[in-house]
Design a protein around this motif. Structure first.
Motif, PDB file in Angstrom:
ATOM      1  N   ARG A 164      -3.855   5.661  -3.686  1.00 51.90           N
ATOM      2  CA  ARG A 164      -4.207   5.583  -2.261  1.00 51.90           C
ATOM      3  C   ARG A 164      -5.385   6.468  -1.930  1.00 51.90           C
ATOM      4  NH1 ARG A 164       1.507   6.283   0.593  1.00 51.90           N
ATOM      5  NH2 ARG A 164       1.578   7.855  -1.029  1.00 51.90           N
ATOM      6  N   VAL A 165      -5.431   7.656  -2.523  1.00 53.98           N
ATOM      7  CA  VAL A 165      -6.571   8.556  -2.281  1.00 53.98           C
ATOM      8  C   VAL A 165      -7.849   7.945  -2.842  1.00 53.98           C
ATOM      9  CG1 VAL A 165      -7.550  10.800  -2.906  1.00 53.98           C
ATOM     10  CG2 VAL A 165      -5.179  10.646  -2.147  1.00 53.98           C
ATOM     11  N   GLU A 166      -7.769   7.370  -4.041  1.00 59.69           N
ATOM     12  CA  GLU A 166      -8.950   6.732  -4.634  1.00 59.69           C
ATOM     13  C   GLU A 166      -9.443   5.577  -3.778  1.00 59.69           C
ATOM     14  OE1 GLU A 166      -8.149   7.601  -9.363  1.00 59.69           O
ATOM     15  OE2 GLU A 166      -7.451   5.727  -8.482  1.00 59.69           O
ATOM     16  N   TYR A 167      -8.527   4.732  -3.318  1.00 57.65           N
ATOM     17  CA  TYR A 167      -8.926   3.613  -2.454  1.00 57.65           C
ATOM     18  C   TYR A 167      -9.545   4.118  -1.156  1.00 57.65           C
ATOM     19  CZ  TYR A 167      -6.404   0.168  -5.308  1.00 57.65           C
ATOM     20  OH  TYR A 167      -5.980  -0.651  -6.316  1.00 57.65           O
ATOM     21  N   GLY A 168      -8.958   5.154  -0.591  1.00 51.98           N
ATOM     22  CA  GLY A 168      -9.504   5.719   0.644  1.00 51.98           C
ATOM     23  C   GLY A 168     -10.905   6.265   0.451  1.00 51.98           C
ATOM     24  N   LEU A 169     -11.111   7.009  -0.653  1.00 56.66           N
ATOM     25  CA  LEU A 169     -12.442   7.547  -0.932  1.00 56.66           C
ATOM     26  C   LEU A 169     -13.450   6.437  -1.210  1.00 56.66           C
ATOM     27  CD1 LEU A 169     -11.544  10.674  -3.085  1.00 56.66           C
ATOM     28  CD2 LEU A 169     -12.519  10.649  -0.785  1.00 56.66           C
ATOM     29  N   MET A 170     -13.025   5.401  -1.928  1.00 59.87           N
ATOM     30  CA  MET A 170     -13.926   4.267  -2.164  1.00 59.87           C
ATOM     31  C   MET A 170     -14.319   3.608  -0.844  1.00 59.87           C
ATOM     32  SD  MET A 170     -12.709   2.261  -5.588  1.00 59.87           S
ATOM     33  CE  MET A 170     -10.999   2.733  -5.803  1.00 59.87           C
ATOM     34  N   LEU A 171     -13.370   3.464   0.054  1.00 58.91           N
ATOM     35  CA  LEU A 171     -13.661   2.872   1.357  1.00 58.91           C
ATOM     36  C   LEU A 171     -14.611   3.755   2.164  1.00 58.91           C
ATOM     37  CD1 LEU A 171     -12.986   0.579   3.369  1.00 58.91           C
ATOM     38  CD2 LEU A 171     -11.165   2.038   4.223  1.00 58.91           C
ATOM     39  N   ILE A 172     -14.368   5.046   2.164  1.00 56.97           N
ATOM     40  CA  ILE A 172     -15.228   5.975   2.912  1.00 56.97           C
ATOM     41  C   ILE A 172     -16.643   5.962   2.357  1.00 56.97           C
ATOM     42  CG2 ILE A 172     -15.657   8.426   3.368  1.00 56.97           C
ATOM     43  CD1 ILE A 172     -12.567   8.723   3.586  1.00 56.97           C
ATOM     44  N   PHE A 173     -16.786   6.155   1.042  1.00 59.13           N
ATOM     45  CA  PHE A 173     -18.125   6.205   0.456  1.00 59.13           C
ATOM     46  C   PHE A 173     -18.830   4.853   0.547  1.00 59.13           C
ATOM     47  CE2 PHE A 173     -16.617  10.035  -1.956  1.00 59.13           C
ATOM     48  CZ  PHE A 173     -17.505  10.919  -1.375  1.00 59.13           C
ATOM     49  N   GLY A 174     -18.092   3.760   0.406  1.00 54.58           N
ATOM     50  CA  GLY A 174     -18.694   2.436   0.553  1.00 54.58           C
ATOM     51  C   GLY A 174     -19.202   2.201   1.962  1.00 54.58           C
ATOM     52  N   THR A 175     -18.410   2.611   2.944  1.00 53.88           N
ATOM     53  CA  THR A 175     -18.826   2.469   4.344  1.00 53.88           C
ATOM     54  C   THR A 175     -20.043   3.341   4.639  1.00 53.88           C
ATOM     55  OG1 THR A 175     -16.536   2.020   4.966  1.00 53.88           O
ATOM     56  CG2 THR A 175     -18.047   2.647   6.729  1.00 53.88           C
ATOM     57  N   LEU A 176     -20.024   4.571   4.136  1.00 49.29           N
ATOM     58  CA  LEU A 176     -21.183   5.450   4.322  1.00 49.29           C
ATOM     59  C   LEU A 176     -22.423   4.890   3.633  1.00 49.29           C
ATOM     60  CD1 LEU A 176     -19.573   8.986   3.874  1.00 49.29           C
ATOM     61  CD2 LEU A 176     -20.478   7.984   5.981  1.00 49.29           C
ATOM     62  N   CYS A 177     -22.237   4.256   2.495  1.00 48.80           N
ATOM     63  CA  CYS A 177     -23.345   3.638   1.777  1.00 48.80           C
ATOM     64  C   CYS A 177     -23.983   2.529   2.617  1.00 48.80           C
ATOM     65  CB  CYS A 177     -22.841   3.079   0.454  1.00 48.80           C
ATOM     66  SG  CYS A 177     -24.098   2.350  -0.594  1.00 48.80           S
ATOM     67  N   ILE A 178     -23.168   1.692   3.205  1.00 44.13           N
ATOM     68  CA  ILE A 178     -23.678   0.614   4.057  1.00 44.13           C
ATOM     69  C   ILE A 178     -24.345   1.186   5.299  1.00 44.13           C
ATOM     70  CG2 ILE A 178     -22.981  -1.333   5.507  1.00 44.13           C
ATOM     71  CD1 ILE A 178     -20.821  -1.905   3.346  1.00 44.13           C
ATOM     72  N   ALA A 179     -23.725   2.200   5.899  1.00 39.30           N
ATOM     73  CA  ALA A 179     -24.317   2.825   7.093  1.00 39.30           C
ATOM     74  C   ALA A 179     -25.658   3.466   6.759  1.00 39.30           C
ATOM     75  CB  ALA A 179     -23.359   3.859   7.667  1.00 39.30           C
ATOM     76  N   ALA A 180     -25.747   4.112   5.609  1.00 38.69           N
ATOM     77  CA  ALA A 180     -27.001   4.759   5.218  1.00 38.69           C
ATOM     78  C   ALA A 180     -28.094   3.734   4.939  1.00 38.69           C
ATOM     79  CB  ALA A 180     -26.779   5.634   3.988  1.00 38.69           C
ATOM     80  N   ALA A 181     -27.700   2.555   4.467  1.00 36.97           N
ATOM     81  CA  ALA A 181     -28.692   1.512   4.194  1.00 36.97           C
ATOM     82  C   ALA A 181     -29.405   1.064   5.466  1.00 36.97           C
ATOM     83  CB  ALA A 181     -28.023   0.322   3.515  1.00 36.97           C
ATOM     84  N   ILE A 236       0.840  -1.202   0.000  1.00 33.97           N
ATOM     85  CA  ILE A 236       0.000   0.000   0.000  1.00 33.97           C
ATOM     86  C   ILE A 236       0.872   1.250   0.000  1.00 33.97           C
ATOM     87  CG2 ILE A 236      -1.661   1.324   1.369  1.00 33.97           C
ATOM     88  CD1 ILE A 236      -2.845  -1.370   2.241  1.00 33.97           C
ATOM     89  N   ARG A 237       1.950   1.236   0.756  1.00 32.06           N
ATOM     90  CA  ARG A 237       2.836   2.400   0.811  1.00 32.06           C
ATOM     91  C   ARG A 237       3.563   2.639  -0.498  1.00 32.06           C
ATOM     92  NH1 ARG A 237       5.044   1.035   6.764  1.00 32.06           N
ATOM     93  NH2 ARG A 237       3.324   1.990   7.907  1.00 32.06           N
ATOM     94  N   ARG A 238       3.794   1.576  -1.273  1.00 29.93           N
ATOM     95  CA  ARG A 238       4.502   1.725  -2.544  1.00 29.93           C
ATOM     96  C   ARG A 238       3.605   2.231  -3.666  1.00 29.93           C
ATOM     97  NH1 ARG A 238       7.264  -3.980  -3.146  1.00 29.93           N
ATOM     98  NH2 ARG A 238       5.095  -4.394  -2.759  1.00 29.93           N
ATOM     99  N   THR A 239       2.292   2.095  -3.538  1.00 32.06           N
ATOM    100  CA  THR A 239       1.398   2.568  -4.592  1.00 32.06           C
ATOM    101  C   THR A 239       1.445   4.085  -4.644  1.00 32.06           C
ATOM    102  OG1 THR A 239      -0.512   2.593  -3.104  1.00 32.06           O
ATOM    103  CG2 THR A 239      -0.170   0.604  -4.400  1.00 32.06           C
ATOM    104  N   ASN A 240       1.094   4.622  -5.800  1.00 26.53           N
ATOM    105  CA  ASN A 240       1.192   6.073  -5.923  1.00 26.53           C
ATOM    106  C   ASN A 240       0.091   6.763  -5.114  1.00 26.53           C
ATOM    107  OD1 ASN A 240      -1.152   6.563  -7.471  1.00 26.53           O
ATOM    108  ND2 ASN A 240      -0.060   6.278  -9.391  1.00 26.53           N
ATOM    109  N   ARG A 241       0.279   8.025  -4.881  1.00 25.72           N
ATOM    110  CA  ARG A 241      -0.596   8.804  -3.992  1.00 25.72           C
ATOM    111  C   ARG A 241      -2.031   8.853  -4.511  1.00 25.72           C
ATOM    112  NH1 ARG A 241       1.038  13.354  -0.393  1.00 25.72           N
ATOM    113  NH2 ARG A 241       3.073  12.648  -1.077  1.00 25.72           N
TER     114      ARG A 241
END
Length: 75
Positions: free
Chosen positions: A13-30, A5-10
């Motif tokens: 990492r930002v895209e993965y982080g945003l996908m994780l955040i929005f995915g988690t919020l999606c499940i919470a909103a459900a 994860i640290r070797r991947t480009n910035r």
């Protein structure tokens, strides 16, 4: 795994982080105690953001792969 994860480009990492955040919020909103139409609209919007980020990431990966392949053929 952490080193990978640290070797991947910035941007990745930002895209993965945003996908994780929005995915988690999606499940919470459900499961949120909202009116049904509001819950459906919220989950749909958050899922749309998550899917959009995922597609954008895939396009960038394919673009980088094509550029690398082109550089290998030319150079």
């Amino acid at each position: 795994m952490i080193n990978h994860i640290r070797r991947t480009n910035r941007v990745t990492r930002v895209e993965y982080g945003l996908m994780l955040i929005f995915g988690t919020l999606c499940i919470a909103a459900a499961f949120a105690p909202l009116e049904e139409s509001m819950r459906i609209a919220t989950v749909g919007t958050l899922f749309g953001f998550t899917a959009g980020l995922w597609v954008s990431h895939l396009v960038q990966v394919l673009q980088r792969a094509a550029e690398t392949a082109k550089a290998d053929v030319v150079g």
